[in-house]
Design a protein around this motif. Structure first.
Motif, mmCIF file in Angstrom:
data_model
loop_
_atom_site.group_PDB
_atom_site.id
_atom_site.type_symbol
_atom_site.label_atom_id
_atom_site.label_comp_id
_atom_site.label_asym_id
_atom_site.label_seq_id
_atom_site.Cartn_x
_atom_site.Cartn_y
_atom_site.Cartn_z
ATOM 1 N N SER A 67 13.600 37.250 38.466
ATOM 2 C CA SER A 67 12.725 36.155 38.032
ATOM 3 C C SER A 67 11.466 36.731 37.383
ATOM 4 O O SER A 67 11.145 37.913 37.546
ATOM 5 C CB SER A 67 12.323 35.290 39.232
ATOM 6 N N ASP A 68 10.749 35.886 36.665
ATOM 7 C CA ASP A 68 9.498 36.316 36.043
ATOM 8 C C ASP A 68 8.531 36.843 37.097
ATOM 9 O O ASP A 68 7.932 37.901 36.935
ATOM 10 C CB ASP A 68 8.843 35.161 35.275
ATOM 11 N N ALA A 69 8.395 36.103 38.196
ATOM 12 C CA ALA A 69 7.460 36.505 39.254
ATOM 13 C C ALA A 69 7.869 37.836 39.882
ATOM 14 O O ALA A 69 7.025 38.692 40.163
ATOM 15 C CB ALA A 69 7.369 35.416 40.322
ATOM 16 N N GLU A 70 9.164 38.020 40.094
ATOM 17 C CA GLU A 70 9.652 39.274 40.679
ATOM 18 C C GLU A 70 9.429 40.444 39.727
ATOM 19 O O GLU A 70 9.045 41.538 40.148
ATOM 20 C CB GLU A 70 11.130 39.154 41.049
ATOM 21 N N LEU A 71 9.642 40.219 38.451
ATOM 22 C CA LEU A 71 9.402 41.283 37.482
ATOM 23 C C LEU A 71 7.930 41.676 37.478
ATOM 24 O O LEU A 71 7.611 42.871 37.490
ATOM 25 C CB LEU A 71 9.836 40.858 36.081
ATOM 26 N N VAL A 72 7.041 40.719 37.490
ATOM 27 C CA VAL A 72 5.608 41.016 37.509
ATOM 28 C C VAL A 72 5.248 41.795 38.780
ATOM 29 O O VAL A 72 4.500 42.776 38.730
ATOM 30 C CB VAL A 72 4.774 39.722 37.381
ATOM 31 N N ARG A 73 5.817 41.393 39.922
ATOM 32 C CA ARG A 73 5.568 42.118 41.179
ATOM 33 C C ARG A 73 6.033 43.570 41.068
ATOM 34 O O ARG A 73 5.326 44.492 41.456
ATOM 35 C CB ARG A 73 6.282 41.427 42.338
ATOM 36 N N ARG A 74 7.222 43.766 40.508
ATOM 37 C CA ARG A 74 7.763 45.123 40.385
ATOM 38 C C ARG A 74 6.985 45.965 39.375
ATOM 39 O O ARG A 74 6.792 47.163 39.582
ATOM 40 C CB ARG A 74 9.234 45.072 40.000
ATOM 41 N N LEU A 75 6.551 45.340 38.285
ATOM 42 C CA LEU A 75 5.745 46.079 37.304
ATOM 43 C C LEU A 75 4.480 46.626 37.946
ATOM 44 O O LEU A 75 4.029 47.728 37.626
ATOM 45 C CB LEU A 75 5.393 45.188 36.116
ATOM 46 N N ALA A 88 2.111 39.431 32.188
ATOM 47 C CA ALA A 88 2.323 38.148 32.865
ATOM 48 C C ALA A 88 1.778 36.991 32.027
ATOM 49 O O ALA A 88 2.423 35.937 31.923
ATOM 50 C CB ALA A 88 1.666 38.171 34.241
ATOM 51 N N GLU A 89 0.618 37.190 31.423
ATOM 52 C CA GLU A 89 0.028 36.148 30.570
ATOM 53 C C GLU A 89 0.901 35.889 29.341
ATOM 54 O O GLU A 89 1.140 34.726 28.983
ATOM 55 C CB GLU A 89 -1.385 36.546 30.136
ATOM 56 N N GLN A 90 1.375 36.943 28.697
ATOM 57 C CA GLN A 90 2.239 36.782 27.519
ATOM 58 C C GLN A 90 3.517 36.039 27.883
ATOM 59 O O GLN A 90 3.962 35.145 27.153
ATOM 60 C CB GLN A 90 2.581 38.143 26.918
ATOM 61 N N LEU A 91 4.090 36.411 29.015
ATOM 62 C CA LEU A 91 5.321 35.771 29.462
ATOM 63 C C LEU A 91 5.078 34.291 29.750
ATOM 64 O O LEU A 91 5.875 33.428 29.348
ATOM 65 C CB LEU A 91 5.850 36.495 30.707
ATOM 66 N N ALA A 92 3.977 33.977 30.418
ATOM 67 C CA ALA A 92 3.643 32.582 30.744
ATOM 68 C C ALA A 92 3.441 31.754 29.471
ATOM 69 O O ALA A 92 3.911 30.606 29.385
ATOM 70 C CB ALA A 92 2.399 32.534 31.622
ATOM 71 N N ARG A 95 6.761 30.985 27.903
ATOM 72 C CA ARG A 95 7.458 29.938 28.676
ATOM 73 C C ARG A 95 6.838 28.567 28.402
ATOM 74 O O ARG A 95 7.558 27.586 28.246
ATOM 75 C CB ARG A 95 7.398 30.246 30.174
ATOM 76 N N GLU A 96 5.504 28.509 28.369
ATOM 77 C CA GLU A 96 4.804 27.232 28.136
ATOM 78 C C GLU A 96 5.170 26.601 26.801
ATOM 79 O O GLU A 96 5.291 25.380 26.704
ATOM 80 C CB GLU A 96 3.289 27.430 28.198
ATOM 81 N N VAL A 97 5.314 27.417 25.768
ATOM 82 C CA VAL A 97 5.638 26.873 24.438
ATOM 83 C C VAL A 97 7.145 26.717 24.243
ATOM 84 O O VAL A 97 7.582 26.333 23.161
ATOM 85 C CB VAL A 97 5.021 27.727 23.301
ATOM 86 N N GLY A 98 7.913 27.016 25.280
ATOM 87 C CA GLY A 98 9.354 26.815 25.212
ATOM 88 C C GLY A 98 10.119 27.901 24.500
ATOM 89 O O GLY A 98 11.295 27.726 24.173
ATOM 90 N N ASN A 99 9.496 29.038 24.272
ATOM 91 C CA ASN A 99 10.179 30.140 23.592
ATOM 92 C C ASN A 99 10.804 31.066 24.642
ATOM 93 O O ASN A 99 10.405 32.211 24.817
ATOM 94 C CB ASN A 99 9.202 30.895 22.687
ATOM 95 N N HIS A 100 11.807 30.525 25.322
ATOM 96 C CA HIS A 100 12.444 31.254 26.422
ATOM 97 C C HIS A 100 13.223 32.472 25.934
ATOM 98 O O HIS A 100 13.312 33.475 26.640
ATOM 99 C CB HIS A 100 13.343 30.315 27.226
ATOM 100 N N GLU A 101 13.751 32.390 24.730
ATOM 101 C CA GLU A 101 14.482 33.531 24.170
ATOM 102 C C GLU A 101 13.548 34.732 23.987
ATOM 103 O O GLU A 101 13.888 35.867 24.353
ATOM 104 C CB GLU A 101 15.109 33.135 22.833
ATOM 105 N N ALA A 102 12.365 34.511 23.464
ATOM 106 C CA ALA A 102 11.381 35.590 23.301
ATOM 107 C C ALA A 102 10.922 36.109 24.663
ATOM 108 O O ALA A 102 10.732 37.315 24.838
ATOM 109 C CB ALA A 102 10.187 35.110 22.481
ATOM 110 N N ALA A 103 10.770 35.206 25.630
ATOM 111 C CA ALA A 103 10.372 35.621 26.980
ATOM 112 C C ALA A 103 11.439 36.531 27.588
ATOM 113 O O ALA A 103 11.120 37.560 28.196
ATOM 114 C CB ALA A 103 10.131 34.400 27.859
ATOM 115 N N GLU A 104 12.691 36.173 27.409
ATOM 116 C CA GLU A 104 13.780 37.000 27.947
ATOM 117 C C GLU A 104 13.845 38.355 27.247
ATOM 118 O O GLU A 104 14.130 39.366 27.888
ATOM 119 C CB GLU A 104 15.118 36.264 27.845
ATOM 120 N N ARG A 105 13.567 38.395 25.956
ATOM 121 C CA ARG A 105 13.526 39.684 25.247
ATOM 122 C C ARG A 105 12.402 40.555 25.802
ATOM 123 O O ARG A 105 12.577 41.767 25.959
ATOM 124 C CB ARG A 105 13.350 39.475 23.740
#
Length: 175
Positions: A67-75, A88-92, A95-105
């Motif tokens: 998950s996003d939260a788990e990745l941030v914890r591990r980083l 974490a801010e970039q990822l959030a 996600r907020e703007v709905g660009n989930h594909e870019a978030a996953e990349r």
């Protein structure tokens, strides 16, 4: 059926078999090893660090989503707070703007290093080398050659035999 999960005995040697690991260097190795293992999702079952080479018995779990939260914890285990916070801010925002594909990349830039023995060892040995070289004002490789790994499988008790080789019981009189 291959589940992807496996146990390995891993060893690597210091260049020219120099005796560089005193107690303080062994502690630094331990701290780095634990941090990198936490990031990678690798379990260290047992380990020892001799004066010129470490041994580890590791479990590499089957690759799984993070998950996003788990990745941030591990980083945060291996990167400084500012870098982790910026990620974490970039990822959030993505996600907020709905660009989930870019978030996953963006996540993939880190998650490919998880649940993988080669990536675990690469990260660990690079970090140990850089830290050691910086403290001792030296340059060049710290490790003699690529690490060696042996898949531990087969008969019942194989893990126990490898573990006892790596970390022998100091006083067997209680057995």
């Amino acid at each position: 059926m291959d589940t992807g999960a496996a146990y390995y005995h891993v060893v690597t040697r210091v260049v020219d078999r120099r005796m560089v690991f005193d107690d303080s260097e062994k502690e630094r190795f331990r701290l780095t090893m634990r941090a990198v293992a936490e990031f990678c999702g690798v379990r260290i079952l047992t380990w020892c660090c001799m004066s010129n080479h470490p041994h580890m018995l590791v479990y590499i779990p089957e690759r799984q989503g993070v998950s996003d939260a788990e990745l941030v914890r591990r980083l945060a285990c291996i990167y400084d707070g500012k870098k982790v916070e910026a990620f974490a801010e970039q990822l959030a925002i993505l996600r907020e703007v709905g660009n989930h594909e870019a978030a996953e990349r963006r996540k993939q830039a880190y998650t490919y290093r998880m649940y993988d023995l080669g990536e675990f060892m690469k990260t660990l040995l690079q970090r140990v080398s850089m830290s050691y070289n910086r403290r001792h004002r030296r340059k060049g490789p710290l490790w003699e050659e690529r690490y060696k790994s042996v898949l531990v499988e087969g008969r019942p008790g194989a893990l126990l035999k490898v573990a006892s080789y790596i970390e022998p019981v100091p006083n067997k009189s209680f057995l």
